[in-house]
Design an enzyme around this catalytic site. Structure first.
Site, PDB file in Angstrom:
ATOM      1  N   ALA A  79      -4.491  -5.240 -10.598  1.00  0.00           N
ATOM      2  CA  ALA A  79      -4.591  -5.031 -11.477  1.00  0.00           C
ATOM      3  C   ALA A  79      -3.174  -4.472 -12.022  1.00  0.00           C
ATOM      4  O   ALA A  79      -2.227  -4.449 -11.271  1.00  0.00           O
ATOM      5  CB  ALA A  79      -5.206  -3.452 -10.780  1.00  0.00           C
ATOM      6  N   GLY A 127      -7.365  -7.098  -8.162  1.00  0.00           N
ATOM      7  CA  GLY A 127      -8.366  -7.284  -8.923  1.00  0.00           C
ATOM      8  C   GLY A 127      -9.274  -8.722  -9.612  1.00  0.00           C
ATOM      9  O   GLY A 127     -10.210  -8.768 -10.071  1.00  0.00           O
ATOM     10  N   GLU A 130     -11.021 -10.087  -6.539  1.00  0.00           N
ATOM     11  CA  GLU A 130     -11.978  -9.963  -7.427  1.00  0.00           C
ATOM     12  C   GLU A 130     -13.534  -9.719  -8.162  1.00  0.00           C
ATOM     13  O   GLU A 130     -14.365 -10.146  -7.845  1.00  0.00           O
ATOM     14  CB  GLU A 130     -11.966  -7.955  -7.526  1.00  0.00           C
ATOM     15  CG  GLU A 130     -11.809  -7.173  -6.092  1.00  0.00           C
ATOM     16  CD  GLU A 130     -11.268  -5.942  -6.580  1.00  0.00           C
ATOM     17  OE1 GLU A 130     -10.256  -5.211  -7.704  1.00  0.00           O
ATOM     18  OE2 GLU A 130     -12.930  -5.214  -5.818  1.00  0.00           O
ATOM     19  N   GLU A 152      -3.883  -3.865  -1.592  1.00  0.00           N
ATOM     20  CA  GLU A 152      -4.639  -2.323  -1.848  1.00  0.00           C
ATOM     21  C   GLU A 152      -3.844  -1.801  -1.600  1.00  0.00           C
ATOM     22  O   GLU A 152      -3.563  -0.990  -1.346  1.00  0.00           O
ATOM     23  CB  GLU A 152      -6.084  -2.323  -2.616  1.00  0.00           C
ATOM     24  CG  GLU A 152      -6.027  -2.910  -4.192  1.00  0.00           C
ATOM     25  CD  GLU A 152      -6.983  -4.614  -4.022  1.00  0.00           C
ATOM     26  OE1 GLU A 152      -6.971  -4.721  -3.060  1.00  0.00           O
ATOM     27  OE2 GLU A 152      -6.897  -5.274  -4.831  1.00  0.00           O
TER      28      GLU A 152
END
Ligand code: NAD
Length: 715
Positions: A79, A127, A130, A152
């Site tokens: 991210a 991300g 994901e 994370e």
């Protein structure tokens, strides 16, 4: 709060984020290629563009399936953390509204009725992974630097776009938990074995394989959307998994000491979320994510652990417009603990090193020691035998300073004695001349004074390494009064060439890190003197997150050394050696307890067991009936160090706040959850911090006095 996620889609130029093509079979390829970024990262703009494009492709009846891929070496590196900074202490509901887009879209695409394949040419983290987990199939190309994971937790967060829920449903509770809790990065092969990559192919077969899968699976669904789905190995409620949660919970608490909320939040996402239907699980995950991202700990870890660390590693403070130093061959004077450590690092980083001590035998012994260290590295698989041989081939050990002829820079690491250093520098100068970069690794001698021994003081600076050099990332680059900007730049270049993270510090007694951490040690000693229980003194240090309690740290520095340093400082400057000085003297002179090396200090160090606090402390320092709370002691430790860091900052010793925070974490283990010694002040709030210090001052003395200008500077 501004949030680009609120930008309208019209303002975003999709073509600068990814390219979408549709082939004759109706298979769409969405290929990330973020032209304005060094890497593909999920920025707010990327999230909006991705949602719009996938909506369009899903609605397009001519599109039979979607391949999500990348035109770069990596798939998606994670991210965009910059976008998260604005969420600090923001209203959770507002943040939820703003951050829901990607999470909702991933749910939407996996239920769209069209097959989606993640075709990953390289790394997918956070991300990025994901997104891949929301695809119906994940195909990857293996590469030496390619990794997959959800890291994370390392920034105080959890994967908030389905990572905890999909990974667990895909591979099972027991295999998923360590990946989530430790943020482990796996190679393609490992990820394939773990079960979240379906297939590994060569780079040139990637697209073709993805498209073939789409053709063969025209109506893909996710396992968790099929009737009768069960998590592999059973859900959180099975007896085995229940037992796992019961065993993990206290372990996590022991490790985080209540200071890091992310691991506990991850555990509860998996425990609660994975026994519910996925939509409810995603909701639980999202709430936990928002609570972390708006909180202090994640924001501190992002600010210092990510941004300030990167800035320091990339030399953001380096004077601009100075051409990069050309340093290929360095001379190291003094082949002791530090000199040998620096040489070991330098040869592994590709530098040629001439390591000189007072005689050939000492230099050779140091070289043998380095060879042994590298052998250990080979045995542990950290380097290959070829690399070890190549590194040792770059090392010359000598007892003769004339072998320094032709080096590009010299690092001096002889005894900490100004006369010895001056004499040694004069001999080097006679060989190399004054124009090369010359650095001293002194721990505390003023650089400005030592520079006088070098023909050109403008070419002289301090490079304060930490022990053990191969393990410690930090170097304090010390700018003396006459050090030129070019020399500062070159010192930083050399630190970077050695793979270290440098901070720039102006010359002053104790530089920056020693000055601040010595306050921690002193605070422990003063507490002992005042009747605080030794066990409380030590446990508060550890529970707040310092690597050692202050008494254990004093023992490892050595009480005789502490006494000598304070005495020398008094002799030189007349500065009072501090109210804890009598205690140090008493330990050394009355009790003969000089610290860890001697096996006896504040602790006893049995040869065959764990150190234990010296029972004699109770007689020597009677414990008061009324003890401070653990939390009060923790705050004393953090505040007293933060105050000293603030004095150093306000006095101009360390100019950049991010650097002060980095230095405090890498140099002496100031806890990551606080963000660092200066960020702790803004975390508490400058006014409140000052108020708490005044309360301490009234009770404990003027070491807690708040310097002028602190509140204004940190408000
Ligand atoms: P050390 O005693 O292990 O090594 C010093 C070496 O210098 C010895 O091998 C000695 O033979 C050699 N030496 C002395 N005079 C010399 C001369 N004139 N010419 C050539 N070699 C000479 O000491 P150390 O711990 O490596 O410390 C070296 C320097 O690094 C000191 O200034 C110290 O303050 C600083 N430092 C030490 C640490 C640490 O944790 N030990 C940390 C940071 C900085």
């Amino acid at each position: 709060m501004t949030d680009p996620a609120q930008d309208t889609q019209a303002q975003i130029d999709e073509s600068r984020i990814f390219e979408v093509t549709v082939d004759d079979d109706g298979i769409a390829v969405l290929s990330f290629n973020m032209l304005d970024r060094p890497m593909n990262v999920m920025s707010p703009e990327a999230r909006i563009a991705f949602a719009a494009a996938t909506d369009r492709l899903i609605a397009d009846e001519g599109v039979t399936g979607i391949v999500i891929t990348s035109a770069r070496g990596e798939f998606i590196a994670g991210a965009d953390l910059k976008a998260l900074v604005d969420y600090h202490r923001a209203d959770p509901n507002a943040v939820m509204g703003k951050m829901a887009l990607l999470r909702n879209q991933l749910r939407r695409i996996e239920q769209a009725g069209k097959p989606l394949v993640a075709a990953m040419p390289g790394t997918a983290l956070g991300g990025g992974l994901e997104i891949a987990l929301a695809c119906h199939r994940r195909i990857a190309v293996a590469g030496p630097k390619t990794v997959f994971g959800l890291p994370e937790v390392g920034l105080g967060l959890l994967p908030g776009a389905g990572g905890t829920q999909r990974l667990t449903r895909l591979i099972g509770v027991a295999p998923a938990l360590p990946l989530l809790l430790e943020g482990t990065r796996l190679s393609a092969q490992e990820a394939h074995k773990a079960g979240f990559i379906d297939e590994i192919v060569s780079a040139d077969a990637l697209l073709e394989t993805a498209k073939a899968w789409i053709k063969a699976n025209p109506t893909a669904t996710q396992p968790w959307d099929r009737k009768g789905f069960a998590i592999p190995g059973g859900g959180p409620e099975t007896p085995e998994n229940h037992a796992l949660f019961r065993s993990l919970s206290p372990k996590i608490h022991a490790k985080t000491l209540g200071k890091y909320p992310a691991p506990t939040a991850i555990l509860s996402c998996v425990f609660e979320g994975c026994r519910l239907p996925i939509d409810q699980g995603l909701q639980i995950e999202f709430k936990n994510f928002v609570s972390l991202v708006t909180g202090d700990v994640a924001q501190n870890m992002i600010a210092t652990g990510f941004f300030a660390m990167n800035d320091a590693a990339k030399l953001r403070v380096r004077p601009k417009d100075v051409p990069k130093a050309e340093i290929g061959r360095i001379g190291i004077l003094g082949a002791g603990l530090m000199g040998a450590g620096i040489a070991e690092v330098a040869i592994q980083r590709g530098l040629d090193v001439v390591l000189v001590d007072r005689d050939q035998a000492t230099a050779d012994a140091a070289k043998d020691g380095i060879a042994k260290q590298l052998d250990r590295g080979v045995a542990r698989g950290r380097l290959t035998a070829e690399k070890k041989d190549a590194a040792l081939g770059r090392l010359t050990a000598s007892g003769d300073v004339s072998t320094f002829a032709g080096v590009d820079a010299v690092i001096e690491a002889v005894f900490e004695d100004p006369a010895v250093k001056r004499e040694a520098l004069a001999r080097v100068l006679a060989v190399t001349g004054p124009n090369i970069l010359c650095a001293s690794n002194t721990s505390k001698l003023p650089i400005t004074g030592l520079a006088e021994a070098w023909g050109r003081p403008d070419r002289f600076l301090g490079l304060h390494f930490f022990s053990p050099v191969p393990r410690m990332k930090l170097i304090e680059v010390i700018r003396g009064d006459r050090t030129s900007e070019e020399t500062v730049a070159h010192g930083l270049d050399l630190a970077k060439a050695l793979g270290k993270t440098p901070i720039l510090v102006n010359d002053a007694r104790g530089f920056y890190t020693s000055r601040v951490v010595s306050r921690y040690v002193s605070e422990g000693l003063l507490a002992l003197q005042a009747g605080v229980a030794p066990a409380l003194i030590e446990s508060a240090g550890k529970t707040v997150g310092m690597p050692l309690g202050p008494l254990a740290l004093a023992d490892s520095i050595g009480l005789e050394t502490m006494r000598r340093v304070r005495q020398a400082e008094y002799d030189e400057t007349g500065a009072a050696p501090g109210p804890e000085f009598p205690l140090i003297v008493a330990m050394v002179e009355e009790h003969g307890r000089t610290g860890r090396k001697a096996g006896a200090g504040f602790y006893d160090y049995p040869a065959d067991g764990e150190p234990t606090l010296w029972p004699g402390l109770a007689d020597r320092f009677p414990v008061l009936a009324d003890q401070p709370s653990l939390e009060t002691m923790e705050r004393r430790y953090l505040h007293v160090q933060a105050l000293e860091a603030a004095r150093a900052h306000l006095d101009g010793v360390i100019e950049d706040r991010g650097q002060a925070d980095v230095g405090s974490q890498l140099g002496f283990g100031f806890p990551a959850w606080t963000g660092g010694a200066l960020r702790w002040i803004t975390t508490v709030g400058a006014e409140r911090f000052a108020e708490e210090c005044r309360t301490f001052e009234a009770e404990l003395g003027d070491r807690f006095a708040v310097p002028d200008g602190l509140v204004d500077a940190f408000r």
